[in-house]
Design an enzyme around this catalytic site. Sequence first.
Site, short mmCIF file in Angstrom:
data_model
loop_
_atom_site.label_atom_id
_atom_site.label_comp_id
_atom_site.label_asym_id
_atom_site.label_seq_id
_atom_site.Cartn_x
_atom_site.Cartn_y
_atom_site.Cartn_z
N ASP A 47 15.59 -9.10 9.96
CA ASP A 47 15.66 -10.58 10.07
C ASP A 47 16.02 -11.14 8.71
O ASP A 47 16.37 -12.17 8.72
CB ASP A 47 14.48 -10.96 10.78
N HIS A 82 7.12 -4.83 7.67
CA HIS A 82 7.31 -4.23 8.94
C HIS A 82 6.13 -3.40 9.65
O HIS A 82 5.47 -2.71 8.61
CB HIS A 82 8.58 -3.45 8.86
N HIS A 100 7.99 -11.78 15.46
CA HIS A 100 9.17 -10.57 15.91
C HIS A 100 10.57 -10.99 16.10
O HIS A 100 10.87 -11.64 14.83
CB HIS A 100 8.72 -10.68 17.50
N1 CMC Z 1 4.46 -11.81 3.59
C1 CMC Z 1 3.36 -11.68 2.72
N2 CMC Z 1 2.37 -11.05 2.96
C2 CMC Z 1 2.72 -10.04 4.19
C3 CMC Z 1 3.97 -10.05 4.83
C4 CMC Z 1 4.87 -10.93 4.48
N3 CMC Z 1 6.01 -11.03 5.07
N4 CMC Z 1 3.81 -9.05 5.76
C5 CMC Z 1 2.62 -8.52 5.40
N5 CMC Z 1 1.93 -9.01 4.46
C6 CMC Z 1 0.56 -8.49 4.07
C7 CMC Z 1 -0.43 -8.88 4.97
O1 CMC Z 1 -0.97 -10.19 4.81
C8 CMC Z 1 -1.28 -7.73 4.77
O2 CMC Z 1 -2.01 -8.06 3.47
P1 CMC Z 1 -3.82 -7.57 3.23
O3 CMC Z 1 -3.65 -6.14 3.45
O4 CMC Z 1 -3.96 -8.41 1.85
O5 CMC Z 1 -4.42 -8.51 4.30
C9 CMC Z 1 -0.54 -6.52 4.52
O6 CMC Z 1 0.63 -7.14 3.92
C10 CMC Z 1 -0.23 -5.76 5.70
O7 CMC Z 1 0.34 -6.63 6.79
P2 CMC Z 1 -0.14 -6.60 8.41
O8 CMC Z 1 -0.17 -8.23 8.62
O9 CMC Z 1 -1.48 -5.75 8.57
O10 CMC Z 1 1.10 -5.76 8.78
P3 CMC Z 1 1.37 -5.67 10.51
O11 CMC Z 1 2.08 -4.33 10.50
O12 CMC Z 1 0.33 -6.20 11.29
O13 CMC Z 1 2.51 -6.69 10.52
C11 CMC Z 1 4.76 -8.05 10.63
C12 CMC Z 1 4.22 -6.54 10.50
C13 CMC Z 1 6.18 -7.74 10.65
C14 CMC Z 1 4.12 -8.72 11.60
C15 CMC Z 1 4.53 -8.80 9.15
O14 CMC Z 1 4.83 -7.98 7.92
C16 CMC Z 1 5.12 -10.11 9.03
O15 CMC Z 1 4.30 -10.97 9.55
N6 CMC Z 1 6.17 -10.42 8.37
C17 CMC Z 1 6.72 -11.58 8.57
C18 CMC Z 1 7.56 -11.90 9.87
C19 CMC Z 1 8.76 -10.94 9.92
O16 CMC Z 1 9.58 -10.96 9.27
N7 CMC Z 1 8.91 -10.36 11.10
C20 CMC Z 1 10.19 -9.66 11.83
C21 CMC Z 1 9.71 -8.12 11.79
S1 CMC Z 1 11.21 -7.26 11.74
C22 CMC Z 1 12.10 -7.62 13.23
C23 CMC Z 1 11.16 -7.71 14.54
O17 CMC Z 1 10.18 -6.95 14.98
O18 CMC Z 1 11.58 -8.46 15.27
#
Ligand code: CMC
Length: 428
Positions: free
Chosen positions: A363, A307, A268
């Site tokens: 971010d 996201h 987050h």
């Molecule tokens: N790098 C590589 N792969 C990713 C990433 C990433 N940053 N984000 C998602 N994926 C992949 C994930 O592994 C999954 O792949 P698969 O379908 O093969 O299993 C697919 O994309 C879908 O991702 P998810 O984890 O189901 O998506 P989510 O909606 O649960 O997670 C998130 C969203 C923001 C937690 C995630 O994208 C992430 O961890 N990003 C990196 C951390 C980040 O930048 N966070 C800040 C978010 S924006 C500001 C805030 O909220 O504070």
Amino acid sequence: MEVNTLTVTDNRTDQTYTLPIVDGTVRSMDMRQIRTSDDDFGLMMYDPAFMNTASCRSNITYIDGERGILEYRGYPIEELAERCTFLEVAYLLLFGELPNESQLKSWVYEITHHTMLHETTRQFMEGFRYDAHPMAMLVSTVAALSAVYPEAKHVHDAENRLQQIKRLIGKMPTVAAMSYRHSVGFPYVYPDNDLSYPENFMNMLWKMVEPKYAANPVLARALDILFILHADHEQNCSTSVMRSVGSALADPYLSVAAAAAALSGPLHGGANEEVLRMLDEIGTKENIPAYIQRVKNGHGKLMGFGHRVYKNFDPRAKIIKRTAEEVFRVTGHNPKLEIALELERIALQDEYFIKRKLYPNVDFYSGIIYQAVGFKPELFTVLFAIPRTVGWLAQWQEMLTDSEQKISRPRQVYTGQRSRRFVPMEER
Ligand code: CMC
């Protein structure tokens, strides 16, 4: 048959049910009537991580994740970032309308005159270890304010609520700045009421022996824009915590502390700090392809990418990128920008990221600006918490005045054992 309805047939019983559809949703409670027998509890919706569940009706922030649209109270974020100050946007988020000139003047006066901390709170902060993480200090100190303002527990009293809202918005930068000064061993600086919200924050962070701190106006404006962009983002993880804790009628200091604790996580608000660490780890442009390959192989994530809601460019990331250029004109180039731009370029062409609709989020670039302005990475999430406090409070207030809301209490699907015979100690 009414058009705005959903017809469901339960194949276990051959019974058909017609459920109303309102605003693109069906009510989970309407499922409860779907039962196999009189003593059946009824059907529930199973939705871990709330992937597809609306928990409230809200008129504060609108996001269209597919199109990359973000609006506060109906105003596009781009226009607010260009034409407003952060406190003006805070007023909009909290009261629903942009303030007129006199409303803004008295709002700014009120917030400015709530920036001081009680001396005992300052002393409380001095008790942290010299190397305490500023976010840990912020979370604990905001919770401790509950002890300073015990009247805050009267959450159904609108006037009282507003008083605490002003205090929290006023004091967040002071707590944030003191947590920073503590971590570098500098004496705390008291607020200066002559200065604007971002200038005063910069003053409390960086004033040394000069009689009056003069913030660079470009950097102060950049900070104000970043505050606007981070002010609210509808039902994200920390805001859901704010609503959830607040729904138990905990006071706003404790609820904001809980929300800030959620924000601190690296998935987050903690992601901005992690982006900088990632760029450090990558080191040079040549190492980017190997780093991306590692991520694709499942070793870690590309921080600042992806996201839950945006499946397109995060509109905030676009504004931040523009703001970065103005900041760099003052501070000189941050060499990390080159790596970030190249990382973005390669990732956006890569099948893995295209297929999953992974774009840079808020971010990704904010940390690079923060670092250029002079903030240490440990302070980045604290910088996110200051403006998001406004969103948390607006959402908290909306929740408390929504007659449909009650204490937040999800259901579970129990998967454990039942009615076991107790095993005495000597038999275990
Ligand atoms: N790098 C590589 N792969 C990713 C990433 C990433 N940053 N984000 C998602 N994926 C992949 C994930 O592994 C999954 O792949 P698969 O379908 O093969 O299993 C697919 O994309 C879908 O991702 P998810 O984890 O189901 O998506 P989510 O909606 O649960 O997670 C998130 C969203 C923001 C937690 C995630 O994208 C992430 O961890 N990003 C990196 C951390 C980040 O930048 N966070 C800040 C978010 S924006 C500001 C805030 O909220 O504070």
